[in-house]
Design an enzyme around this catalytic site. Structure first.
Site, PDB file in Angstrom:
ATOM      1  N   CYS A 134       0.806  -1.221   0.000  1.00 51.72           N
ATOM      2  CA  CYS A 134       0.000   0.000   0.000  1.00 51.72           C
ATOM      3  C   CYS A 134       0.840   1.273   0.000  1.00 51.72           C
ATOM      4  CB  CYS A 134      -0.993   0.009   1.156  1.00 51.72           C
ATOM      5  SG  CYS A 134      -0.263  -0.121   2.790  1.00 51.72           S
ATOM      6  N   HIS A 237      -2.994   1.305   6.956  1.00 52.66           N
ATOM      7  CA  HIS A 237      -3.184   1.384   5.506  1.00 52.66           C
ATOM      8  C   HIS A 237      -2.968   2.821   5.035  1.00 52.66           C
ATOM      9  CE1 HIS A 237      -4.629   0.177   1.606  1.00 52.66           C
ATOM     10  NE2 HIS A 237      -5.627   1.042   1.639  1.00 52.66           N
TER      11      HIS A 237
END
EC number: 3.4.19.12
Length: 342
Positions: A134, A237
């Site tokens: 990510c 994230h």
């Protein structure tokens, strides 16, 4: 803080890619289809395949120096990454010199439906098709939306070749872009890579068990699915915010398409437009005692710090594991390991 992973985010990344293959660094778990069946082919991996570099993605610290180093070593010399603290320091740079923002916190699913139902034209957005990638996905979703920025020969070519792809295809292309992945993984040790492989295999087996169990149940409403997520179990994230094609976009690689934050008129500050959403996330994370971070990608004005950054990155990349392994072995042989460990 790391860009971490858990069974929830791994499963959603795989679902967003709609792919039949689950990657780990040194192995591939595939669900067979009729198209995969071939006759008379030797399944023994070739020497070239065995010699290929590790194909996974390591966890990265959200250190702005690491992110700046990633960009520089990918071939992007004109962008630096900064930590935004406090929030109003986001205005220390002219909005025209802020290429994008990256917010890091625990991943939670969106409660509202995305109004975007197809890939927006001329907006570069890639799905996250591999766990732990990510950080790189968020950087790519920003820099590839600035056609006037020179990304270096390698990334310029990649941007050109992937511009007309779907978000899923871009994600898969990025996943196999050795140059980008190898720089990303240059901050990982062999043990880091083995841990990633182990966790992905465990997550895959868990996801398969859940899939089989759910096949015998009726579909559940989205609201109920959202309520079943546990914030404490979800990994951290990275989500990107970037102006492109007259709009400000929220780009979460775990979603199928980007989300529109708002439309930009001439003279509008895109940074001011995204501020209310960032402030809400900032306050929510603070209220719930969750770790979070905000990074900005800005025009590099003073490259004088790069030499010091390089020294710092050289220290970060030093692999001390062989030293510690030998130290532990020596003390174990002498019977002094307990004293060493305190």
């Amino acid at each position: 803080m790391l860009c971490a992973d858990d069974s929830t985010s791994t499963t959603l990344a795989l679902q967003s890619a709609s792919d039949d293959t689950v990657r780990t660094g040194n192995s591939t778990v595939t669900s067979s289809t009729a198209d995969d069946v071939t006759d008379g082919k030797d399944d023994t991996p070739s020497s070239d395949t065995i010699a290929r570099p590790w194909a996974g993605w390591a966890e990265l610290e959200n250190d702005p120096t690491i992110f700046t180093t990633l960009l520089r070593e990918w071939g992007v010399p004109s962008i630096q990454v900064n930590e935004v603290v406090p929030l109003d320091s986001i205005f220390d740079h002219d909005p025209d010199e802020v290429f994008g923002l990256i917010f890091l916190s625990r991943w939670v699913p969106e409660e509202s439906e995305n109004e975007i139902t197809e890939a927006p034209k001329d907006v570069w957005f890639a799905n996250q098709t591999s766990a732990f990638s990510c950080a790189t996905v968020s950087l790519m979703n920003i820099v590839n939306n600035h056609p006037n920025v020179d990304l270096g020969d390698s990334l310029n070519e990649f941007r050109s070749k992937t511009m007309n792809m779907t978000p899923k295809e871009r994600g898969l292309a990025l996943d196999t872009f050795d140059h980008v992945r190898e720089v990303h993984n240059s901050f990982a040790t062999d043990i880091d890579k083995m841990n990633v492989d182990l966790r992905l295999k465990q997550d895959f087996l868990t996801a398969e068990k859940k899939k089989k169990a759910e096949q015998s149940k009726h579909p559940r409403k989205k609201r109920k699915q959202i309520e079943e997520f546990d914030d404490e179990e979800n990994g951290f994230h990275f989500v990107a915010y970037v102006p492109a094609e007259g709009f400000v976009w929220k780009m979460d690689g775990m979603e199928v398409y980007p989300r529109q934050v708002g439309a930009l008129a001439t003279g509008d500050s895109w940074v001011a437009m995204v501020l209310p959403e960032l402030q809400a996330q900032w306050e929510s994370a603070s209220t719930n005692d969750l770790e979070f971070s905000l990074l900005s990608l800005t025009k590099m004005k003073d490259p004088s710090f790069l030499e010091e950054d390089q020294k710092k990155m050289d220290r970060v990349r030093e692999d001390w594991e062989p030293f510690f392994a030998q130290l532990i072995k020596t003390h174990a042989e002498k019977g002094t390991l307990k004293d060493l460990l305190g």
